[in-house]
Design a protein around this motif. Structure first.
Motif, PDB file in Angstrom:
ATOM      1  N   ILE A  89      22.910 -30.040  -2.629  1.00  7.93           N
ATOM      2  CA  ILE A  89      23.671 -29.425  -1.533  1.00  7.93           C
ATOM      3  C   ILE A  89      24.611 -28.360  -2.083  1.00  7.93           C
ATOM      4  CG2 ILE A  89      25.480 -29.861   0.187  1.00  7.93           C
ATOM      5  CD1 ILE A  89      24.103 -32.599   0.699  1.00  7.93           C
ATOM      6  N   TYR A  90      25.372 -28.706  -3.101  1.00  6.96           N
ATOM      7  CA  TYR A  90      26.327 -27.745  -3.655  1.00  6.96           C
ATOM      8  C   TYR A  90      25.637 -26.603  -4.394  1.00  6.96           C
ATOM      9  CZ  TYR A  90      30.731 -29.604  -2.147  1.00  6.96           C
ATOM     10  OH  TYR A  90      31.806 -29.967  -1.367  1.00  6.96           O
ATOM     11  N   ASP A  91      24.491 -26.839  -4.989  1.00  5.22           N
ATOM     12  CA  ASP A  91      23.723 -25.748  -5.598  1.00  5.22           C
ATOM     13  C   ASP A  91      23.271 -24.760  -4.531  1.00  5.22           C
ATOM     14  OD1 ASP A  91      24.021 -26.711  -8.160  1.00  5.22           O
ATOM     15  OD2 ASP A  91      22.040 -27.676  -8.240  1.00  5.22           O
ATOM     16  N   SER A  92      22.871 -25.272  -3.376  1.00  2.00           N
ATOM     17  CA  SER A  92      22.452 -24.408  -2.269  1.00  2.00           C
ATOM     18  C   SER A  92      23.625 -23.570  -1.761  1.00  2.00           C
ATOM     19  CB  SER A  92      21.875 -25.239  -1.119  1.00  2.00           C
ATOM     20  OG  SER A  92      20.730 -25.933  -1.538  1.00  2.00           O
ATOM     21  N   VAL A  93      24.797 -24.185  -1.676  1.00  2.00           N
ATOM     22  CA  VAL A  93      25.991 -23.444  -1.253  1.00  2.00           C
ATOM     23  C   VAL A  93      26.295 -22.345  -2.269  1.00  2.00           C
ATOM     24  CG1 VAL A  93      28.486 -23.610  -0.859  1.00  2.00           C
ATOM     25  CG2 VAL A  93      26.964 -25.374   0.036  1.00  2.00           C
ATOM     26  N   GLN A  94      26.228 -22.687  -3.549  1.00  2.00           N
ATOM     27  CA  GLN A  94      26.505 -21.719  -4.610  1.00  2.00           C
ATOM     28  C   GLN A  94      25.514 -20.554  -4.574  1.00  2.00           C
ATOM     29  OE1 GLN A  94      29.046 -21.492  -6.649  1.00  2.00           O
ATOM     30  NE2 GLN A  94      28.237 -19.715  -7.708  1.00  2.00           N
ATOM     31  N   LYS A  95      24.244 -20.853  -4.378  1.00  2.00           N
ATOM     32  CA  LYS A  95      23.226 -19.796  -4.307  1.00  2.00           C
ATOM     33  C   LYS A  95      23.475 -18.875  -3.119  1.00  2.00           C
ATOM     34  CE  LYS A  95      19.608 -22.368  -6.657  1.00  2.00           C
ATOM     35  NZ  LYS A  95      18.373 -23.134  -6.517  1.00  2.00           N
ATOM     36  N   ARG A  96      23.840 -19.458  -1.984  1.00  2.00           N
ATOM     37  CA  ARG A  96      24.104 -18.645  -0.796  1.00  2.00           C
ATOM     38  C   ARG A  96      25.325 -17.746  -1.013  1.00  2.00           C
ATOM     39  NH1 ARG A  96      24.575 -21.287   5.059  1.00  2.00           N
ATOM     40  NH2 ARG A  96      22.470 -21.928   4.533  1.00  2.00           N
ATOM     41  N   LEU A  97      26.366 -18.283  -1.647  1.00  2.00           N
ATOM     42  CA  LEU A  97      27.548 -17.484  -1.953  1.00  2.00           C
ATOM     43  C   LEU A  97      27.214 -16.347  -2.913  1.00  2.00           C
ATOM     44  CD1 LEU A  97      30.185 -20.325  -2.372  1.00  2.00           C
ATOM     45  CD2 LEU A  97      30.186 -18.582  -0.583  1.00  2.00           C
ATOM     46  N   GLN A  98      26.410 -16.653  -3.915  1.00  2.00           N
ATOM     47  CA  GLN A  98      26.020 -15.635  -4.893  1.00  2.00           C
ATOM     48  C   GLN A  98      25.194 -14.537  -4.233  1.00  2.00           C
ATOM     49  OE1 GLN A  98      27.176 -15.661  -8.036  1.00  2.00           O
ATOM     50  NE2 GLN A  98      26.228 -13.675  -8.335  1.00  2.00           N
ATOM     51  N   LYS A  99      24.282 -14.922  -3.358  1.00  2.00           N
ATOM     52  CA  LYS A  99      23.447 -13.949  -2.645  1.00  2.00           C
ATOM     53  C   LYS A  99      24.304 -13.039  -1.771  1.00  2.00           C
ATOM     54  CE  LYS A  99      19.556 -13.650   0.536  1.00  2.00           C
ATOM     55  NZ  LYS A  99      18.651 -14.391   1.411  1.00  2.00           N
ATOM     56  N   LYS A 100      25.264 -13.604  -1.078  1.00  2.16           N
ATOM     57  CA  LYS A 100      26.158 -12.818  -0.220  1.00  2.16           C
ATOM     58  C   LYS A 100      27.000 -11.878  -1.056  1.00  2.16           C
ATOM     59  CE  LYS A 100      27.936 -11.775   3.728  1.00  2.16           C
ATOM     60  NZ  LYS A 100      27.156 -11.065   4.731  1.00  2.16           N
ATOM     61  N   LEU A 101      27.473 -12.328  -2.192  1.00  2.49           N
ATOM     62  CA  LEU A 101      28.257 -11.485  -3.081  1.00  2.49           C
ATOM     63  C   LEU A 101      27.438 -10.301  -3.579  1.00  2.49           C
ATOM     64  CD1 LEU A 101      30.905 -11.046  -4.640  1.00  2.49           C
ATOM     65  CD2 LEU A 101      29.958 -12.479  -6.445  1.00  2.49           C
ATOM     66  N   GLU A 102      26.195 -10.555  -3.943  1.00  8.17           N
ATOM     67  CA  GLU A 102      25.322  -9.473  -4.397  1.00  8.17           C
ATOM     68  C   GLU A 102      25.048  -8.476  -3.274  1.00  8.17           C
ATOM     69  OE1 GLU A 102      21.927 -11.520  -5.962  1.00  8.17           O
ATOM     70  OE2 GLU A 102      23.035 -12.249  -7.710  1.00  8.17           O
ATOM     71  N   GLU A 103      24.879  -8.963  -2.041  1.00  9.05           N
ATOM     72  CA  GLU A 103      24.675  -8.074  -0.899  1.00  9.05           C
ATOM     73  C   GLU A 103      25.890  -7.180  -0.679  1.00  9.05           C
ATOM     74  OE1 GLU A 103      23.809 -10.388   2.575  1.00  9.05           O
ATOM     75  OE2 GLU A 103      21.941 -11.176   1.736  1.00  9.05           O
TER      76      GLU A 103
END
Length: 134
Positions: A89-103
């Protein structure tokens, strides 16, 4: 009497083996934790003077996802008992945050943002130059 004791022991063993299931799915938990993390980050940066203040109350985030605080806390307790699932769950949250940051980093600034940016090209700055006629 022996039958009664054996029935209680059997009920106890069965109840211990029944796995408690969270009322909130893993996907929804990821969504809620993502929103809570973004809100928490906005809250931390809102204390600076020159930032726009976006403060979202946690109750509003839970309401947005259609859950109450009790369901959320119980779901967290259940997922915490399963470290592998909780880590996913927390890995998924981290990936989503990272993706948004890159965008955000990849997006071009708006015209308003460009107007606020400092002048970088020295040719654009007018100077009073005196011509030497020698």
């Amino acid at each position: 009497m022996k039958k009664l004791v054996s029935v209680f022991i059997l009920i106890f063993l069965v109840s211990c083996t029944i796995e408690e299931k969270a009322e909130i799915s893993q996907e929804k938990m990821v969504d809620v934790l993502y929103d809570l993390t973004v809100s928490s980050s906005a809250r931390n940066t809102a204390s600076r003077r020159d930032t726009i203040q976006y403060i979202v109350d946690y109750k509003h985030i839970l309401k947005k996802h259609g859950i109450d605080s009790l369901k959320f806390v119980k779901a967290q307790e259940i997922y915490q008992k399963k470290p592998d699932v909780y880590a996913v769950i927390y890995d998924s949250v981290q990936k989503r945050l990272q993706k948004k940051l890159e965008e955000v980093r990849a997006s071009k600034p708006d015209k308003e943002d460009e107007a606020l940016s400092p002048v970088i090209n020295m040719k654009d700055i007018p100077f009073n130059r005196k011509k030497n006629n020698n």
